[in-house]
Every structure is written in C-alpha cells, then in structure tokens.
Scaffold this active site. Structure first.
Site, PDB file in Angstrom:
ATOM      1  N   ASN A 111     -11.137   6.460 -12.787  1.00 33.87           N
ATOM      2  CA  ASN A 111     -11.055   5.439 -11.733  1.00 33.87           C
ATOM      3  C   ASN A 111     -11.396   4.080 -12.331  1.00 33.87           C
ATOM      4  OD1 ASN A 111     -11.039   4.321  -9.028  1.00 33.87           O
ATOM      5  ND2 ASN A 111     -13.274   4.317  -9.107  1.00 33.87           N
ATOM      6  N   HIS A 113     -13.103   0.430 -11.303  1.00 38.39           N
ATOM      7  CA  HIS A 113     -13.960  -0.144 -10.264  1.00 38.39           C
ATOM      8  C   HIS A 113     -14.283  -1.581 -10.657  1.00 38.39           C
ATOM      9  CE1 HIS A 113     -16.860  -0.162  -7.021  1.00 38.39           C
ATOM     10  NE2 HIS A 113     -17.706  -0.740  -7.835  1.00 38.39           N
ATOM     11  N   SER A 140     -15.120  -1.633 -14.618  1.00 38.58           N
ATOM     12  CA  SER A 140     -15.483  -0.411 -15.340  1.00 38.58           C
ATOM     13  C   SER A 140     -14.427   0.651 -15.077  1.00 38.58           C
ATOM     14  CB  SER A 140     -16.822   0.148 -14.832  1.00 38.58           C
ATOM     15  OG  SER A 140     -17.827  -0.844 -14.819  1.00 38.58           O
ATOM     16  N   ASP A 149     -18.386   6.422  -7.595  1.00 36.29           N
ATOM     17  CA  ASP A 149     -18.554   5.415  -8.672  1.00 36.29           C
ATOM     18  C   ASP A 149     -19.710   5.750  -9.614  1.00 36.29           C
ATOM     19  OD1 ASP A 149     -16.427   3.953  -7.550  1.00 36.29           O
ATOM     20  OD2 ASP A 149     -17.783   2.860  -6.232  1.00 36.29           O
TER      21      ASP A 149
END
Ligand code: GAR
Length: 200
Positions: A111, A113, A140, A149
């Site tokens: 992912n 972020h 990130s 996260d």
C-alpha cells in the site's frame, strides 16, 4: 525475468496506479505486469486511465454489499484469482480490508500512504502533519498487515513542510514523490516475493 501478475486496487483518481502502469510499460525488466485494475467505486476516474492503457478495468461497488464487508471482499478475491493475480498494489484504495482478506494476501499486498509512517496513519495526513508542526512530510510504501497502515515499511520519500503550507499545497508537493516511489517500492516487493517463491 519473470513478471508477477499485478492488480492495482483504486477508489478514485488513480494517479499512482497510472505511475505503476507507466513504469511497467517503460521497462521490459519491470518485475510486475499489470493485468487488472479494480475499483470499489464505479465512477473512479482511474478506471478510464487503465482502459486507455489496455489494462482490464473492473468495478465492484462496495455499496451493493451494505455492511457485509466479507461478501464484498469475497467477490474481489474471486476476481483477483480469476485473473491469476500474484501481487496487489493498493493505490488510493479507500476501504479498510478485513483480517480475512489481509491474511489471504499476506506477503503479496502493498500500500502507499501519504505520510512518513508510523506518523499520521489513517486520513487527513497532510493537515495532521501541518497541525503537528512537523518539519517534513512524505509518503511510505508498506506491506499490508492486519493493523491499518502498520505493516513493515518498504520505502519512504520525504518532502519539506514550508511556512504557509496548506493540506493541498503539501499534497501537491508529495504526489510526484509518490509517483516516483511506488514503482521503486513495487520492484523491491516483487523481488522479495520471487525470492520467497524460489525458496519454496
Ligand atoms: C494518494 O495520495 C495516496 O497516497 C492516498 O490517496 C491518494 C490517491 O491518489 N492514499 C491513502 O490515503 C490511503 N490511506 P491517486 O488515486 O491519484 O493515486
């Protein structure tokens, strides 16, 4: 080099998805081949970008499933498996995933972020970085784990926070860094997945 079949999950604009598609198209040695772009919002602008790039684009509207997150994810999972997907990049995908889905794709899903994790998990990251008086912000890329996260960080990029910054100006400074970082981080992730496959 073997290219892992990549799905990119989006909810909206899709500029990070576009950066990944561009990187894969530009480099024959890029370790991922985009096979599917999937949105939980049928109106997501990114779907048209994917179609124009010749990548299969589908939407699975989470609203159809009401509160039944697992039924929605079951459909997403079946679609991903139907396309023989091997690695997932979440790119502005704004649905929290259940532990069931995260476990099913453990070690295969990353992912991006828009903060310097572990700072500012969740939403409104740029405003929160400004309000906290941080000197810098950034983005990130991390492995997706059960906590939102919270997975292991693969790569980060930093930008300064300047006097007078607003959430919008900071987002605009961060976004090009996201577009640069995500393909590089995806490469690192694919290398790890391929190594794990070889190790058996
Ligand atoms: C990006 O800034 C991404 O980092 C962020 O949403 C934006 C999506 O833009 N993701 C999150 O906030 C995830 N929690 P895009 O659709 O143009 O890639």
């Amino acid at each position: 080099m073997r290219r892992l079949k990549l799905a990119v999950l989006i909810s909206g604009r899709g500029s990070n998805m576009e950066a990944l598609l561009n990187a894969a198209a530009a480099d024959p040695d890029f370790p991922a081949q985009p096979v599917l772009v999937l949105s939980n919002r049928p109106e997501a602008a990114g779907l048209k970008i994917a179609e124009a790039a010749g990548v299969a684009a589908v939407s699975i509207d989470h609203k159809t499933y009401g509160k039944d997150r697992e039924a929605f994810e079951f459909h997403v999972d079946a679609t991903l498996r139907g396309a023989n997907v091997e690695v997932i990049a979440l790119a502005g995908f704004m649905r929290v995933l259940t532990p069931w889905f995260v476990k099913r794709w453990e070690g295969r899903m990353i992912n991006i972020h828009p903060s310097l994790l572990p700072k500012h998990k969740g939403l409104d990251t740029h405003q929160r970085a400004i309000d906290a008086g941080d000197a810098e912000a950034g983005c990130s890329v991390h492995w997706v784990s059960a906590g939102v996260d919270e997975g292991e960080i693969i790569a980060q990029a930093r930008v300064p926070i300047l006097t007078g910054d607003t959430a919008d100006s900071l987002a605009a400074r961060t976004l090009p860094e996201e577009h640069r970082l995500y393909p590089e981080a995806l490469k690192i992730a694919c290398k790890k997945i391929l190594e794990d496959m070889t190790d058996g």
